[in-house]
Structure formats: C-alpha cells, structure tokens
Design a protein around this motif. Sequence first.
Motif, short mmCIF file in Angstrom:
data_model
loop_
_atom_site.label_atom_id
_atom_site.label_comp_id
_atom_site.label_asym_id
_atom_site.label_seq_id
_atom_site.Cartn_x
_atom_site.Cartn_y
_atom_site.Cartn_z
N UNK A 130 88.62 -70.12 -76.07
CA UNK A 130 88.50 -68.69 -76.31
C UNK A 130 87.12 -68.25 -76.80
N UNK A 131 86.37 -69.15 -77.44
CA UNK A 131 85.03 -68.81 -77.92
C UNK A 131 83.98 -69.23 -76.90
N UNK A 132 83.97 -70.52 -76.56
CA UNK A 132 82.90 -71.07 -75.72
C UNK A 132 83.06 -70.72 -74.24
N UNK A 133 84.29 -70.84 -73.72
CA UNK A 133 84.51 -70.66 -72.29
C UNK A 133 84.75 -69.20 -71.90
N UNK A 134 85.74 -68.56 -72.55
CA UNK A 134 86.11 -67.20 -72.16
C UNK A 134 85.32 -66.12 -72.90
N UNK A 135 84.71 -66.47 -74.04
CA UNK A 135 83.93 -65.53 -74.86
C UNK A 135 84.74 -64.31 -75.29
N UNK A 136 86.02 -64.52 -75.56
CA UNK A 136 86.88 -63.44 -76.01
C UNK A 136 86.79 -63.24 -77.52
N UNK A 137 86.39 -64.29 -78.24
CA UNK A 137 86.29 -64.27 -79.69
C UNK A 137 84.95 -64.91 -80.05
N UNK A 138 84.30 -64.41 -81.10
CA UNK A 138 83.06 -65.07 -81.50
C UNK A 138 83.36 -66.15 -82.54
N UNK A 139 82.36 -66.94 -82.87
CA UNK A 139 82.51 -68.10 -83.74
C UNK A 139 83.07 -67.71 -85.10
N UNK A 140 82.54 -66.65 -85.71
CA UNK A 140 82.99 -66.24 -87.03
C UNK A 140 84.44 -65.78 -87.01
N UNK A 141 84.81 -65.03 -85.97
CA UNK A 141 86.20 -64.59 -85.85
C UNK A 141 87.13 -65.80 -85.75
N UNK A 142 86.71 -66.81 -84.99
CA UNK A 142 87.53 -68.00 -84.84
C UNK A 142 87.73 -68.69 -86.18
N UNK A 143 86.66 -68.79 -86.98
CA UNK A 143 86.79 -69.38 -88.31
C UNK A 143 87.76 -68.58 -89.18
N UNK A 144 87.67 -67.25 -89.09
CA UNK A 144 88.57 -66.40 -89.85
C UNK A 144 90.02 -66.59 -89.39
N UNK A 145 90.22 -66.65 -88.07
CA UNK A 145 91.57 -66.83 -87.54
C UNK A 145 92.15 -68.19 -87.93
N UNK A 146 91.31 -69.22 -87.93
CA UNK A 146 91.77 -70.54 -88.35
C UNK A 146 92.14 -70.53 -89.84
N UNK A 147 91.36 -69.83 -90.65
CA UNK A 147 91.67 -69.72 -92.08
C UNK A 147 93.02 -69.04 -92.28
N UNK A 148 93.29 -67.99 -91.51
CA UNK A 148 94.58 -67.30 -91.59
C UNK A 148 95.70 -68.24 -91.15
N UNK A 149 95.48 -68.95 -90.04
CA UNK A 149 96.49 -69.87 -89.52
C UNK A 149 96.80 -70.98 -90.52
N UNK A 150 95.75 -71.50 -91.18
CA UNK A 150 95.94 -72.58 -92.15
C UNK A 150 96.69 -72.11 -93.38
N UNK A 151 96.44 -70.90 -93.80
CA UNK A 151 97.03 -70.42 -95.05
C UNK A 151 98.42 -69.84 -94.86
N UNK A 152 98.90 -69.79 -93.63
CA UNK A 152 100.24 -69.27 -93.36
C UNK A 152 101.22 -70.44 -93.24
N UNK A 153 102.46 -70.23 -93.64
CA UNK A 153 103.44 -71.32 -93.49
C UNK A 153 103.73 -71.59 -92.02
N UNK A 154 104.02 -72.83 -91.71
CA UNK A 154 104.37 -73.20 -90.34
C UNK A 154 103.31 -74.08 -89.71
N UNK A 155 103.58 -74.44 -88.48
CA UNK A 155 102.68 -75.33 -87.74
C UNK A 155 101.38 -74.60 -87.41
N UNK A 156 100.25 -75.26 -87.66
CA UNK A 156 98.96 -74.62 -87.43
C UNK A 156 98.73 -74.31 -85.96
N UNK A 157 99.29 -75.12 -85.06
CA UNK A 157 99.12 -74.86 -83.63
C UNK A 157 99.78 -73.54 -83.26
N UNK A 158 100.97 -73.31 -83.78
CA UNK A 158 101.68 -72.06 -83.49
C UNK A 158 101.01 -70.90 -84.22
#
Length: 189
Positions: free
Chosen positions: A38-66
């Motif tokens: 989504x960042x490198x190939x499709x360019x739909x999200x930039x690097x900083x947004x991806x880091x923010x989204x990963x931080x949200x995914x990590x801090x939420x309950x449940x599987x990080x992949x989902x």
Amino acid sequence: MRQMNRKILSKIFLSTIYLSTFTFGGGYVIVTLLKKKFVDELHWIDQQEMLDLVAIAQSSPGAIAVNGAIVVGYKLAGLPGVFCAVLGAVIPPFVILTVISFCYNAFKNNHMIQAMLNGMTAGVGAVILSVVYDMGSDVVKQKDPLLLLLMAASFVAAYFYHVNVIYIILAAALAGICRTIIRKLRNEA
C-alpha cells in the motif's frame, strides 16, 4: 465514482487475501507486506500514515493482521474498505487452519513437515527483523529526541527487564498524550 470505488475495494480485497495467504509467522510479518503493497507499490498511503496505522493496530485488542487490515481498509475506503480488508485477511487463515486441523495427526510426526516449519521459522525471523529495521529507521530519520528515547527505553524495558508489552504501549501512549497537551498549551500561550 462508483466504478472507481469498486476498483479500490476489489484491490483492497485481493491485496489482503494475497498477503494473508502467504504470510506465515504472525501478524508482524504482514505489517511489512502491507507497507510494501500500500505504501511502496500502490502509493495509497505514505510512510508516516503507515506507521500511525500500525501503531493503532498494535494498540487495539485482537490480531494485528486483522487490525492492520481494518485500519488500512478504513483509511482507503471507509466501512466498505474495512469489510473487504477483513474478509481478505480472515479467509486464508480460516481455510488453511481448517484443512490443517483435519490433517494434524498426519502432520505432527512427519519429519518433512517439521523441517519445512523450521525453515519457515528462520524466514519469519528475518521478516520480523526487516519490520523492526524499517520502523526503527523511520523513527531515527525524524531525529526527534523524545521518539528516540521512547524507542530505546522500550527496547531496554522489553528485552532486558522483560516488562510486559502492554505497559510499554501504555507508557508510550501516555508520553505522546502529554507531549501533545504540552505543545497545545505552548501554542495557546
């Protein structure tokens, strides 16, 4: 507009189903693959947004992949994007685990399967190391003393003192909240 939305939704679904099908070793492996797609190939999200989204995914309950699929899907296409991304992320493990559960007795003592799993473990370690390097180098590039201190302190606390990751995440979140409040107060003064 409708055609474009269908195209994005199908791309989200196909991307997450592909990534989920070939991601072995846990949720952190898919983070690198989501970034590459989504960042490198499709360019739909930039690097900083991806880091923010990963931080949200990590801090939420449940599987990080989902969770990662949810936040990326929502960012790209709202609730329909969430639905497509979650379906794509959940279907492959569901099918694979269902098949494996029927064959478990044949697999558990098979030396070839054991050797394959051992090889996959080494590959997964390398991919996780890649995630750590990518995310860590992005933090270092920002040259923000607080972020660098948080990163180093988190590593030391987790690795040397075996502090529970939940406490590390909560402490980092608290530091981020305090920093935001202090900056806001300074800007108002």
